[in-house]
Design a protein around this motif. Sequence first.
Motif, PDB file in Angstrom:
ATOM      1  N   VAL A  40      -8.588   8.843 -31.518  1.00 27.36           N
ATOM      2  CA  VAL A  40      -8.787  10.229 -31.807  1.00 27.36           C
ATOM      3  C   VAL A  40      -9.957  10.563 -32.744  1.00 27.36           C
ATOM      4  N   ALA A  41     -10.811  11.307 -32.516  1.00 30.74           N
ATOM      5  CA  ALA A  41     -11.936  11.490 -33.294  1.00 30.74           C
ATOM      6  C   ALA A  41     -11.897  12.597 -34.339  1.00 30.74           C
ATOM      7  N   ALA A  42     -12.421  12.032 -35.676  1.00 31.95           N
ATOM      8  CA  ALA A  42     -12.200  12.698 -36.706  1.00 31.95           C
ATOM      9  C   ALA A  42     -12.914  14.367 -36.551  1.00 31.95           C
ATOM     10  N   ALA A  43     -12.078  15.095 -36.997  1.00 26.98           N
ATOM     11  CA  ALA A  43     -12.780  16.576 -37.174  1.00 26.98           C
ATOM     12  C   ALA A  43     -14.022  16.832 -38.041  1.00 26.98           C
ATOM     13  N   VAL A 176      -1.004  17.521 -36.337  1.00 28.21           N
ATOM     14  CA  VAL A 176      -0.965  17.767 -37.465  1.00 28.21           C
ATOM     15  C   VAL A 176      -2.239  17.541 -38.234  1.00 28.21           C
ATOM     16  N   GLY A 177      -2.620  18.650 -39.452  1.00 26.43           N
ATOM     17  CA  GLY A 177      -3.777  18.415 -40.004  1.00 26.43           C
ATOM     18  C   GLY A 177      -5.005  18.779 -39.026  1.00 26.43           C
ATOM     19  N   ASP A 178      -6.130  18.233 -39.423  1.00 29.46           N
ATOM     20  CA  ASP A 178      -7.126  18.578 -38.678  1.00 29.46           C
ATOM     21  C   ASP A 178      -7.612  17.572 -37.366  1.00 29.46           C
ATOM     22  N   VAL A 203      -7.222  15.659 -43.382  1.00 27.24           N
ATOM     23  CA  VAL A 203      -7.113  17.166 -43.863  1.00 27.24           C
ATOM     24  C   VAL A 203      -8.521  17.177 -44.692  1.00 27.24           C
ATOM     25  N   GLY A 204      -9.519  18.019 -43.972  1.00 31.22           N
ATOM     26  CA  GLY A 204     -10.853  18.035 -44.568  1.00 31.22           C
ATOM     27  C   GLY A 204     -11.417  16.716 -44.983  1.00 31.22           C
ATOM     28  N   PRO A 205     -11.739  16.389 -46.223  1.00 30.40           N
ATOM     29  CA  PRO A 205     -12.276  15.203 -46.454  1.00 30.40           C
ATOM     30  C   PRO A 205     -11.506  14.008 -46.968  1.00 30.40           C
ATOM     31  N   ASP A 229       4.787  17.889 -44.654  1.00 29.62           N
ATOM     32  CA  ASP A 229       4.924  18.281 -45.939  1.00 29.62           C
ATOM     33  C   ASP A 229       3.825  17.790 -46.579  1.00 29.62           C
ATOM     34  N   GLN A 230       3.247  16.449 -46.233  1.00 33.23           N
ATOM     35  CA  GLN A 230       2.057  15.811 -47.027  1.00 33.23           C
ATOM     36  C   GLN A 230       0.688  16.723 -46.658  1.00 33.23           C
ATOM     37  N   VAL A 231       0.728  17.108 -45.235  1.00 28.67           N
ATOM     38  CA  VAL A 231      -0.652  17.919 -45.057  1.00 28.67           C
ATOM     39  C   VAL A 231      -0.341  19.274 -45.766  1.00 28.67           C
ATOM     40  N   ALA A 232       0.629  19.787 -45.725  1.00 32.22           N
ATOM     41  CA  ALA A 232       0.925  21.074 -46.674  1.00 32.22           C
ATOM     42  C   ALA A 232       0.307  20.872 -48.091  1.00 32.22           C
TER      43      ALA A 232
END
Length: 240
Positions: A40-43, A176-178, A203-205, A229-232
């Motif tokens: 999976v590539a990073a966003a 989940v996440g980015d 999640v972002g950086p 929950d951790q992403v939130a």
Amino acid sequence: MGGVRRALLSAVAGVTVVAGCGAEDEQPPLPTLPPLGPAVAAAPVNGSPTTDPAELARRLLGPADLPGLTPVLDPRGPGQPEQAGPIAETRPAQCARVLLPLAEQGTEPLTWNTVAYNGPNFSSIDIDAASYSPEKMPAAFSAVQQTLRECTEYSGSDADGTAIEYWLGALDQPPVGDASTAFQLRTASAGFTLVSLVSIVQVGPVLAQVTITAPESVEPAALTDLTADQVARLRGVAGP
């Protein structure tokens, strides 16, 4: 967010140690795990990375999110090496990085932190997160996934020389996440088997690794809920 849902606690608390009841020379059948899919590539990174490990720690799930589990204190601070002790061997050597905190896999974060919790019957939850500069996030996410693909089957021994066998495969989890990926790891030694289900999510950086480990089996839905929950929390949603 409401904390981790009941599925998690039911899955962890309901685990029964089965393999440990047999003779020590009984070996479990070789597991057949699904193969890993494409990496999976990073966003693209949105938001500013943090360089404060304390701030990152505040964004990880805490004891209030995981009732019934016992926090495990790590005497090390972020960036400090493991304390010297008996050496365990892993073959190939790079596979020793599997399940290590992301920051200890050579991914060059700006800062990182971890939390760990013990549950009943040898179960545990481990969460680590690392913050990266935007230009280093793609390489970090790629490097972790490359290690998994080099380590679908590997072996080793503990400090006492007891043989350990490992099998790694894909795990179906919702996005989940980015950006995110997931895998499962079976660890077998002396007739005893541990199962680890793992999510790695951007999640972002921040890259976070969320792991649930227990004897014999773990419900995939438990990892789904825990990761959500951790992403939130990483996105700034307060816990209970």
